[in-house]
Design a protein around this motif. Structure first.
Motif, PDB file in Angstrom:
ATOM      1  N   ARG A  51      42.407  40.400  41.376  1.00 18.70           N
ATOM      2  CA  ARG A  51      42.383  41.930  41.596  1.00 18.70           C
ATOM      3  C   ARG A  51      41.333  42.346  40.531  1.00 18.70           C
ATOM      4  O   ARG A  51      40.793  41.629  39.519  1.00 18.70           O
ATOM      5  N   THR A 108      48.167  42.886  46.217  1.00 22.39           N
ATOM      6  CA  THR A 108      48.319  43.417  47.413  1.00 22.39           C
ATOM      7  C   THR A 108      48.109  42.125  48.412  1.00 22.39           C
ATOM      8  O   THR A 108      47.365  41.090  47.891  1.00 22.39           O
ATOM      9  N   GLU A 113      44.627  41.022  48.185  1.00 21.51           N
ATOM     10  CA  GLU A 113      43.944  40.404  47.006  1.00 21.51           C
ATOM     11  C   GLU A 113      44.585  39.048  46.838  1.00 21.51           C
ATOM     12  O   GLU A 113      43.986  38.043  46.517  1.00 21.51           O
ATOM     13  N   LYS A 126      41.918  47.871  45.724  1.00 21.75           N
ATOM     14  CA  LYS A 126      42.979  47.378  46.389  1.00 21.75           C
ATOM     15  C   LYS A 126      42.502  46.234  47.515  1.00 21.75           C
ATOM     16  O   LYS A 126      43.669  46.235  48.366  1.00 21.75           O
TER      17      LYS A 126
END
Length: 397
Positions: free
Chosen positions: A58, A177, A180, A223
């Motif tokens: 991330r 997420t 990610e 994201k």
């Protein structure tokens, strides 16, 4: 009891000074354009580099106060949670991907590089405002010789295991997420390319038409939403609509997995395919740029005249446009014909009328707009000869 596979791992302590060196090597590995020019000695020197780039994790969201707190914890002896690393091969070099602990590792690296001054310290307030170069030697020594606990996964029975490892070790206050996680697991040249392209979009270093088209906001970029959308598009540009994919995210998942496995199995073939995909995507984006001069948000209902200010990027429209371009190629039309303004405008006009009369605007249709079967039917009915005003060179079966 039935047999089952397990992930192999080992625990080890790594001095922070060594961690910093491994991270520095990780940046060097990522900057290498052609690994074939490296001799064995340099390749071995870069072995076990720690890869700490946004391509695999991330984006960095910790504040300087958060980073300072980590440094303070080391100095006063508060235990630091272990970091989790996973063996991987990147550009043919054995590296360590970060599963959990990126913020801690970056804090150590950034502080040693004098990238920030300590701030917000509650117990060692006399150090507030000081960078690494400005603190006493004894404190520098204490930080650099501190042993950081690490758990290193040396082998995975398969990618499913690796995905689950990432899932389990990232269930914190800011969980990764799914995209990610995919970026962390499915390492490939294409993965790197997509992330860099998305970065150009969000930094507005690409054309304004493309940045608008992909709705490249900082939040969507962080994201990995922009990147996920691009992988969906790439899958369809290369392979068309797959009726077995019931969610758009599956296109991204399967495509990234396929490219990663291809690269590990045969790097030369994978690289040729990477160049092919990149060229096709560039041609696709030229078309989107042209449309973007007429429609601000081409990947939305605005493509057929419906205002969509609240929905600037709709994956269903992106899928349909990608599938149309894929059909153009399947039928033997070269994408170069769309460099003719009159042909592309004709295609745009036809597409607008076609989608206005499709299931997308059917008041009785209440299923998902990304329904694979509906999109497949839509593309089957799309009359390219009428849309382009030209007869296909190689009709499909």
């Amino acid at each position: 009891m039935s047999e089952f596979s397990s992930a192999n791992h080992k625990s080890q302590d790594i001095a922070i000074k060594d961690v910093i060196s491994m991270i520095s090597n990780g940046f060097k590995v990522q900057d290498i354009e052609d690994v074939s020019v490296l001799d064995d000695e340099l390749r071995l020197e870069l072995t076990d580099s720690i890869v700490l780039a946004p391509d695999y994790q991330r984006d960095y969201r910790a504040s300087v106060t958060d980073e300072s707190s980590i440094i303070e914890s080391v100095l006063i002896g508060i235990p630091i949670p272990p970091v989790f690393l996973a063996n991987d091969r990147f550009k043919g070099i054995q590296v360590l991907n970060v599963v959990d602990g990126q913020h801690r590792l970056r804090a150590f690296y950034r502080f040693k590089e004098n990238n920030f001054a300590l701030t917000g310290l509650k117990l060692l307030g006399f150090l507030n405002g000081k960078k690494f170069s400005e603190i006493d030697f004894s404190l520098k020594e204490r930080i650099l010789t501190h042993k950081l606990a690490a758990i290193v996964f040396t082998d995975f029975p398969g990618l499913d295991f690796e995905l689950e490892i990432f899932n389990r070790y990232n269930k914190g206050t800011k969980p990764l997420t799914q995209q990610e996680i995919r970026h962390a697991v499915y390492n490939s040249n294409l993965n790197n390319y997509v992330n860099k392209f998305a970065e150009l979009l969000v930094e507005q270093k690409a054309s304004k038409e493309l940045s608008s088209a992909y709705n490249a906001t900082k939040d969507r970029y962080q994201k990995k939403k922009v990147q996920e959308s691009i992988f969906v598009i790439l899958n369809i540009l290369e392979y068309g609509i797959n009726e077995n994919y019931f969610q758009s995210s599956i296109y991204a998942e399967e495509y990234m997995k396929h490219k990663s496995e291809m690269e590990k199995a045969d790097p030369a073939v994978a690289y040729d395919n990477f160049l092919f995909v990149k060229d096709r995507f560039n041609e696709f984006n030229k078309i989107i740029e042209y449309i973007g001069k007429k429609v601000e948000f081409p990947f939305s209902r605005e493509i057929y005249g419906i205002s969509s200010r609240s929905y600037k990027f709709q994956i269903s429209i992106a899928m349909i446009l990608s599938a149309i371009i894929n059909k153009v190629l399947v039928y033997g039309y070269p994408l170069s014909i769309l460099s003719d303004d009159s042909v592309l405008q004709r295609l745009l006009n036809y597409t607008s009328d076609f989608l206005n009369n499709s299931y997308l605007e059917d008041p009785d249709y209440n299923a998902s707009s990304t329904n694979a079967k509906k999109i497949k039917e839509l593309i089957t009915d799309f009359d390219l000869e009428e849309a382009l005003g030209q007869t296909p060179t190689v009709p499909s079966d």
